[in-house]
Write an enzyme that holds these catalytic residues in place. Structure first.
Site, PDB file in Angstrom:
ATOM      1  N   LYS A 259      -6.007  19.960  39.769  1.00 46.60           N
ATOM      2  CA  LYS A 259      -5.908  20.309  41.196  1.00 46.60           C
ATOM      3  C   LYS A 259      -7.272  20.120  41.860  1.00 46.60           C
ATOM      4  O   LYS A 259      -8.304  20.162  41.179  1.00 46.60           O
ATOM      5  CB  LYS A 259      -5.526  21.791  41.344  1.00 46.60           C
ATOM      6  CG  LYS A 259      -4.104  22.131  40.954  1.00 46.60           C
ATOM      7  CD  LYS A 259      -3.885  23.639  41.094  1.00 46.60           C
ATOM      8  CE  LYS A 259      -2.491  24.031  40.643  1.00 46.60           C
ATOM      9  NZ  LYS A 259      -1.440  23.579  41.571  1.00 46.60           N
ATOM     10  N   ARG A 333       7.921  24.611  35.686  1.00 52.07           N
ATOM     11  CA  ARG A 333       9.318  24.302  35.339  1.00 52.07           C
ATOM     12  C   ARG A 333       9.497  24.083  33.833  1.00 52.07           C
ATOM     13  O   ARG A 333      10.583  24.259  33.307  1.00 52.07           O
ATOM     14  CB  ARG A 333       9.804  23.103  36.158  1.00 52.07           C
ATOM     15  CG  ARG A 333       9.075  21.825  35.926  1.00 52.07           C
ATOM     16  CD  ARG A 333       9.236  20.833  37.069  1.00 52.07           C
ATOM     17  NE  ARG A 333       8.472  21.218  38.247  1.00 52.07           N
ATOM     18  CZ  ARG A 333       8.441  20.533  39.380  1.00 52.07           C
ATOM     19  NH1 ARG A 333       9.135  19.406  39.502  1.00 52.07           N
ATOM     20  NH2 ARG A 333       7.723  20.955  40.408  1.00 52.07           N
TER      21      ARG A 333
END
Length: 486
Positions: A259, A333
């Site tokens: 990120k 996920r």
């Protein structure tokens, strides 16, 4: 200190319209409060305050706060109970004024809804300052008067549940590691005889063949934990439980798909799903709700070490499906895939998972509501109706086959962890991915990325991690427990 509510007058020049507690206090001081208010200029607008000193020896400082319209109820446009929201906001503002005056105790006018008043007080005063030497004075809110005591206490418990989630999310990632998170929740549940907490180590996760979860965890030096909580609110242990699943990434660097550094510190709250569902169970236990709940939280860090997942790697989930990891920053996920497979072991009435899953959810709804993707209209109705009461809103999002195709059209594996059109419908493709690991007919996925933190949008929460939608999950569980008893 004393906080009293006053309704806005229908006319601009109208006299102050007090709550019953305000009226009683005004009589006690021979009408001085009403007289002073009318001398102070125009009537108080919603959420605005006036402070009076020296009116009564028991209350050296009295804060009068605007409640907005009397009899404000459910606002169909806003999807919440406006009266309750007005009370939460007004009481929070009033209590903070008392805190600024460094008064250690405040009595709060129930304002016609003691639960909402208690929530406003306890949520409004909360601030994470564990690690600062200079702390704000602690203020203890109490109910003013003796009526509505039970409702007040219920509001305190609801708010303390959300504050627990806020505490966990706000704490630095070196203070709340996977093992520390699990220990903190275990300690909160220790006093309840009807709760069992299992802190499952990496060896257990391996025997469960949770390859997707382990693939994320292996990038970090912190060992993963699978936290499993069993709350037995009814004597019949065969009663199908509600299963809560929460994403517990205690720090998310993005892994190899790193990120940007700006704002990465906020990723200490990427375990917001685990924080809210675990806090909801702590609250359910405190309220002694008559239903069974199982809580599941896969806990780990997502870090970019030499052992980390690489883009293009293929991993195998608990149900045997293979997953192509095209973006290591779509890691939540992967944890949830395995946890959802495991959730099917419990013959659940419903499976509800919460996760700060996608930036796309924040883009879609901002901080107004958590997005809900569900295969069950029954489940949606319960969540939606709960959120109207709590003011912590949810909004239904699509689970179309259209999105499923975008994650199952994958070159190397059964599914890809990102949609093939990259960012388009990112929250929806993430939900479609999770659906590949669900066979239960009542399942809901709450994407809470947009409601993770609060700047100034929710006036009764200070700036920082929001702990949303803990109270909605608790209210939902309470409604489900009533359902089974009817």
């Amino acid at each position: 200190g004393l906080v009293l509510g006053v309704y806005s007058s229908e006319k601009d020049d109208g006299a102050a319209q007090f709550t019953s507690a305000g009226d009683a206090f005004d009589r006690l001081v021979s009408g001085k409060l009403r007289a002073l208010l009318s001398l102070c200029g125009p009537p108080l607008k919603k959420g605005k305050t006036r402070i009076f000193h020296g009116l009564h020896q028991d209350f050296p400082s009295v804060v009068v706060v605007g409640l907005g319209k009397k009899n404000a109820g459910i606002n169909e446009q806003e999807n919440w109970n406006e009266g309750k929201e007005n009370i939460r906001t007004a009481v929070a503002v009033g209590c903070r004024q008392v805190q600024d005056l460094e008064i250690p105790c405040v009595e709060v006018d129930p304002c016609g809804d003691a639960q909402a008043a208690a929530e406003g007080a306890v949520l409004g005063l909360h601030e994470y300052n564990e690690l600062k030497q200079k702390k704000k004075p602690v203020v203890t809110p109490q109910l003013h008067g003796s009526a509505e005591r039970e409702a007040w206490q219920k509001g305190v418990v609801y708010a303390e549940g959300q504050n627990l989630a806020r505490y966990l999310m706000e704490a630095p990632a070196n203070y709340i590691t996977p093992s520390k998170f699990a220990e903190h929740i275990e300690q909160k549940l220790r006093s309840f005889s009807n709760v069992k907490v299992h802190i499952r180590p990496e060896s257990w996760i391996t025997t469960q063949e949770m390859g997707a979860f382990l693939s994320v965890a292996k990038g970090s030096a912190e060992p993963p934990i699978f936290l499993e909580i069993h709350y037995s609110g009814v004597a019949n242990t065969n009663d199908s439980p509600l299963v809560f699943v929460g994403k517990g990434v205690t720090f998310d660097s993005g892994g190899i798909s790193l990120k940007p550094s700006l704002g990465m510190d906020a990723m200490r709250a990427d375990m917001g799903g685990a924080a809210t569902v675990c806090s909801a169970i702590v609250t359910a236990a405190a309220l002694n709700l008559p239903l069974n709940i199982v809580g599941l939280a896969p806990l780990c860090e997502n870090m970019p070490s030499g052992k980390a997942n690489k883009p293009g790697d293929v991993v195998r989930a608990k149900n045997g499906k293979t997953i192509q990891v095209d973006n290591t920053d779509a890691e939540g996920r992967l944890l949830l895939a395995d946890a959802l497979c495991y959730a099917h072991n419990f013959n659940a009435r419903a499976i509800v998972n919460a996760a700060t899953l996608t930036g796309a959810m924040d883009v879609a709804l901002g901080s107004a509501a958590a997005g809900v993707f569900t295969n069950s209209s029954w489940l949606w109705t319960h969540l939606y109706e709960a959120s109207i009461l709590t003011g912590d809103r949810v909004w239904r999002m699509p689970l179309f086959e259209h999105y499923t195709k975008q994650v199952t059209d994958c070159p190397l594996a059964d599914v890809s962890n990102i949609g093939k059109y990259s960012r388009a419908g990112g929250a929806c493709t993430a939900a479609a991915f999770l659906k590949e690991f669900v066979t239960a007919s009542h399942w809901a996925h709450l994407d809470i990325a947009g409601v993770m933190s609060n700047k100034d949008e929710v006036p009764y929460l200070r700036k920082g991690m929001a702990g949303r939608p803990t109270r909605t999950l608790v209210e939902f569980a309470a409604r489900l427990s009533q359902d089974s008893h009817n």
